[in-house]
Design a protein around this motif. Structure first.
Motif, PDB file in Angstrom:
ATOM      1  N   ALA A  98       1.607   5.305  -2.175  1.00 22.80           N
ATOM      2  CA  ALA A  98       1.197   6.348  -3.120  1.00 22.80           C
ATOM      3  C   ALA A  98       2.252   7.439  -3.089  1.00 22.80           C
ATOM      4  CB  ALA A  98      -0.175   6.915  -2.750  1.00 22.80           C
ATOM      5  N   ARG A 122       0.847  -1.187   0.000  1.00 26.58           N
ATOM      6  CA  ARG A 122       0.000   0.000   0.000  1.00 26.58           C
ATOM      7  C   ARG A 122       0.884   1.240   0.000  1.00 26.58           C
ATOM      8  NH1 ARG A 122      -5.097   1.823   0.813  1.00 26.58           N
ATOM      9  NH2 ARG A 122      -5.399   3.712   2.051  1.00 26.58           N
ATOM     10  N   VAL A 151     -10.734   0.225  -5.204  1.00 24.41           N
ATOM     11  CA  VAL A 151     -11.428   0.058  -3.920  1.00 24.41           C
ATOM     12  C   VAL A 151     -12.794  -0.564  -4.172  1.00 24.41           C
ATOM     13  CG1 VAL A 151     -10.206   1.976  -2.866  1.00 24.41           C
ATOM     14  CG2 VAL A 151     -12.375   2.394  -4.024  1.00 24.41           C
ATOM     15  N   ARG A 182      -1.823  11.553   0.593  1.00 34.30           N
ATOM     16  CA  ARG A 182      -0.755  10.563   0.504  1.00 34.30           C
ATOM     17  C   ARG A 182       0.277  10.885  -0.565  1.00 34.30           C
ATOM     18  NH1 ARG A 182      -3.848   5.192  -0.287  1.00 34.30           N
ATOM     19  NH2 ARG A 182      -1.722   4.347  -0.438  1.00 34.30           N
ATOM     20  N   SER A 230      -5.204   0.606  -3.555  1.00 33.55           N
ATOM     21  CA  SER A 230      -5.633   1.977  -3.277  1.00 33.55           C
ATOM     22  C   SER A 230      -6.487   2.541  -4.400  1.00 33.55           C
ATOM     23  CB  SER A 230      -4.412   2.883  -3.078  1.00 33.55           C
ATOM     24  OG  SER A 230      -3.659   2.496  -1.949  1.00 33.55           O
ATOM     25  N   ASP A 238      -8.000  11.297   0.455  1.00 37.23           N
ATOM     26  CA  ASP A 238      -7.015  10.326   0.909  1.00 37.23           C
ATOM     27  C   ASP A 238      -5.788  10.327   0.010  1.00 37.23           C
ATOM     28  OD1 ASP A 238      -6.025   7.865   2.335  1.00 37.23           O
ATOM     29  OD2 ASP A 238      -6.398   6.970   0.368  1.00 37.23           O
ATOM     30  N   LEU A 239      -5.995  10.239  -1.302  1.00 40.75           N
ATOM     31  CA  LEU A 239      -4.866  10.178  -2.217  1.00 40.75           C
ATOM     32  C   LEU A 239      -4.140  11.523  -2.295  1.00 40.75           C
ATOM     33  CD1 LEU A 239      -6.462   7.954  -4.962  1.00 40.75           C
ATOM     34  CD2 LEU A 239      -4.445   7.382  -3.601  1.00 40.75           C
ATOM     35  N   ALA A 263      -0.286   5.068  -7.366  1.00 45.47           N
ATOM     36  CA  ALA A 263      -0.660   4.351  -6.155  1.00 45.47           C
ATOM     37  C   ALA A 263      -0.779   2.874  -6.472  1.00 45.47           C
ATOM     38  CB  ALA A 263      -1.974   4.881  -5.577  1.00 45.47           C
TER      39      ALA A 263
END
Length: 287
Positions: free
Chosen positions: A94, A92, A253, A284, A250, A280-281, A246
């Protein structure tokens, strides 16, 4: 930026499967510490290098720098390549990119409001500045189900057991078409990058019938997003998009079943882009 804050329809790129030359070259390397030596694909290897650099420079998430570990120059870079950075998870990850690439992501900038692409996350199937770009919006849900959209098609019977799967809107181009993205490489699938494949709805139906793929492993889209040659570069240069990459988990989903009444058969009520994936991305990849 194009009208409505997004790309114009483009005839470019229904060839969804050609991998970047760099990825093929890296995948063929087998020396110690490079992709291919332990089954690590080139994108994970690159992500680890990005995390190593951030760790050495003290700017990675959950990392700290100090005079004792702040090595510089070639020696520091060599040590970084040998270390596992604190907090790096090869399953996981990114990070940001300086330019778009096949298998990479576009994140709409915060000032790209409304329209099709406000707070959107786009997975790119293929990108070449001189030929155009193709991808799908990952976080543009609708209230349509697969069963509604295929009920009058010959393939409907093969898809009966996944008729309630939600369908996202992939973009403004050819919205009468259906395609699927999956982490499974099945018959008829075209490789985007390792771990992500795109296939037409007929190939998806065949894979379901043979048991090669499960309904939960399909991510369904109506239409796609397309950019003409050099158009995406222009939009990025004008501040419309962030570029990133990513891992597949990720990006692919689980689809969220939409609540509320289902509209009439054949219609697809659009919902607002799901901002949680974008947020979220965005965090990250460092924006």
């Amino acid at each position: 930026l194009a009208a409505q804050g997004g790309p114009r329809c483009s005839g470019a790129g229904r060839r969804c499967a050609r991998a970047p030359r760099r990825s093929r070259a890296l995948a063929q390397q087998g020396a110690s510490g490079v992709p291919g030596s332990d089954g690590e694909d080139w994108r994970t290897f690159r992500a680890r290098l990005v995390a190593n650099e951030a760790h050495v420079l003290g700017r990675g998430h959950g990392t700290k720098s100090s005079p004792q570990d702040g090595k510089h120059g070639a020696a520091g870079a060599a040590d970084a390549g040998a270390e596992k950075p604190e907090g790096f998870d090869g399953a996981r990850w990114a990070h940001s990119l300086s330019r778009p690439e096949a298998g990479g992501l576009l994140l709409a900038r915060e000032d790209l409001d409304g329209g099709w692409f406000g707070r959107s996350v786009v997975l790119l199937f293929e990108h070449r500045d001189t030929e155009g770009t193709m991808g799908v919006i990952l976080n543009r849900p609708t209230r349509a189900t697969l069963g509604q959209l295929v009920q009058n098609l010959p393939v409907a019977s093969k898809l009966a057991r996944c008729k309630d799967l939600p369908v996202n809107l992939g973009g403004p181009v050819d919205t009468s078409s259906l395609l699927a993205v999956s982490s499974k490489n099945v018959q008829g699938a075209r490789r985007i990058v390792d771990g992500m494949y795109v296939l037409g709805i007929n190939d998806a139906a065949d894979a379901l019938c043979t048991g090669d793929i499960a309904p939960r492993e399909l991510h369904l889209f109506m239409g796609y997003s397309g950019w003409a040659p050099h158009q995406l570069k222009s939009e990025i240069d004008h501040g419309g998009w962030w570029c990133g990459a990513a891992d597949a988990s990720s990006v692919l989903v689980p689809s969220r079943c939409q609540e509320g009444a289902v509209p009439a058969v054949g219609s697809a009520e659009l919902l607002e882009n799901e901002s949680s994936m974008w947020e979220d991305l965005k965090a990250r990849i460092g924006h």
